[in-house]
Design an enzyme around this catalytic site. Structure first.
Site, mmCIF file in Angstrom:
data_model
loop_
_atom_site.group_PDB
_atom_site.id
_atom_site.type_symbol
_atom_site.label_atom_id
_atom_site.label_comp_id
_atom_site.label_asym_id
_atom_site.label_seq_id
_atom_site.Cartn_x
_atom_site.Cartn_y
_atom_site.Cartn_z
ATOM 1 N N LYS A 172 -1.622 -12.453 4.242
ATOM 2 C CA LYS A 172 -1.843 -11.146 4.870
ATOM 3 C C LYS A 172 -2.963 -11.298 5.878
ATOM 4 O O LYS A 172 -4.027 -11.834 5.566
ATOM 5 C CB LYS A 172 -2.227 -10.156 3.785
ATOM 6 C CG LYS A 172 -2.892 -8.898 4.277
ATOM 7 C CD LYS A 172 -2.862 -7.879 3.171
ATOM 8 C CE LYS A 172 -3.974 -6.886 3.278
ATOM 9 N NZ LYS A 172 -3.818 -5.797 2.334
HETATM 10 C C1 R5P Z 1 -8.836 -5.346 2.049
HETATM 11 O O1 R5P Z 1 -9.336 -6.413 1.830
HETATM 12 C C2 R5P Z 1 -7.770 -4.859 1.237
HETATM 13 O O2 R5P Z 1 -7.052 -5.965 0.727
HETATM 14 C C3 R5P Z 1 -6.772 -3.922 1.880
HETATM 15 O O3 R5P Z 1 -5.692 -3.855 1.024
HETATM 16 C C4 R5P Z 1 -6.293 -4.334 3.228
HETATM 17 O O4 R5P Z 1 -7.316 -4.347 4.145
HETATM 18 C C5 R5P Z 1 -5.091 -3.477 3.725
HETATM 19 O O5 R5P Z 1 -5.409 -2.190 3.854
HETATM 20 P P1 R5P Z 1 -5.629 -1.517 5.267
HETATM 21 O O6 R5P Z 1 -4.252 -1.339 5.847
HETATM 22 O O7 R5P Z 1 -6.280 -0.220 4.918
HETATM 23 O O8 R5P Z 1 -6.468 -2.413 6.116
#
Ligand code: R5P
Length: 263
Positions: A172
């Site tokens: 991710k």
């Molecule tokens: C951050 O480290 C978390 O894993 C969040 O799940 C990630 O950042 C994704 O969430 P967002 O779309 O709010 O950035």
């Protein structure tokens, strides 16, 4: 690849489209009761029918998700830091035994490339992969970005490739210019985080650009649950990810569903 790992990955990345809409609600592990997640159950429940998986900590899973819910779980197993401290100084917080007990589809851990704790977080990823693989559990590596770190394709490409080289089954990261290259050179499926809340139209563009550049989907949090109309937003994101809907069409869909939500 091991059958168990493939099977669990197929619960997250839907074989019909080869894509996924993951809903990230793990933010409290370092942000506490952040906006939109003050009472996680209330936020999560209406979004469940439209998410392919839920990314969260064991605390939110146990307290805020009904065990009868058949949604695949991507369990965050790294943490130990808060927004008040040094975010990169994470360790592993949750054992594989616990992940198995919770019947998860994957485990997730953040790596902080270029930070003071680069080595520890990369070795934690390697340790987690070694252990999770024993039980057929895939590992999602999250390329976390500190305030001082850039989000360009050179840096994100470096983080993603290192995660894949260490054996992560999915990565991710953040969308950036030149994202096709980041995806191509990552070797394993890539999903994007949404990042801080931005206008809905911009977030839909982001999701569209990411999948058109080769991402298998999104692992989005704040741009869904901090939207004024979270259900309309996740449904519009879904149309982009699974149906290749153009962002303008998806925005119209968002507007029409949010109109219904208002009534
Ligand atoms: C951050 O480290 C978390 O894993 C969040 O799940 C990630 O950042 C994704 O969430 P967002 O779309 O709010 O950035």
């Amino acid at each position: 690849m091991d059958w168990g790992i493939k099977n669990r990955l197929a619960k997250i990345i839907k074989p019909k489209t080869g894509r996924t809409v993951m809903l990230a609600v793990d933010h409290g592990y370092f942000l506490g009761p952040t906006s939109g997640l003050e009472v996680p159950a209330r936020t999560i429940e209406p979004l469940l029918p439209y998410a392919d998986s839920l990314m969260l900590t064991r605390g939110v899973l146990r307290t805020s998700v009904n065990a009868n819910t058949p949604i695949p779980i991507v369990l965050r197993v790294s943490g130990g830091t808060s927004i008040l401290g040094n975010l990169s100084n994470e360790g592993i917080t949750t054992t594989i035994k616990e992940a198995i007990r919770l019947n998860v589809a994957a485990v997730a851990l953040s790596i902080f490339v270029g930070s003071d704790h680069e080595k520890e977080t990369l070795l934690s990823l390697a340790d987690l992969i070694n252990e999770a693989q024993e039980y057929g559990i895939p590992v999602l590596a999250v390329t976390a970005v500190g305030k001082e770190m850039s989000r360009d394709s050179r840096y994100l490409g470096l983080c993603c490739r290192i995660a894949a080289e260490l054996g992560a089954h999915m990565v991710k990261t953040y969308y950036c210019d030149g994202f096709e290259k980041v995806v191509e050179q990552c070797l394993v499926p890539v999903v994007i985080a949404g990042g801080k809340k931005i206008p809905e139209r911009d977030a839909l563009n982001l999701a569209f650009n990411a999948v058109q550049s080769g991402a298998v989907g999104v692992d989005m949090g704040r741009n869904v649950f901090q939207s004024e109309y979270p259900v309309a937003m996740i449904r519009a994101v879904r149309a982009i990810v699974h149906e290749n809907m153009a962002p303008e069409e998806a925005y119209k869909l968002y507007s029409s569903i949010s109109g219904d939500e208002q009534k």
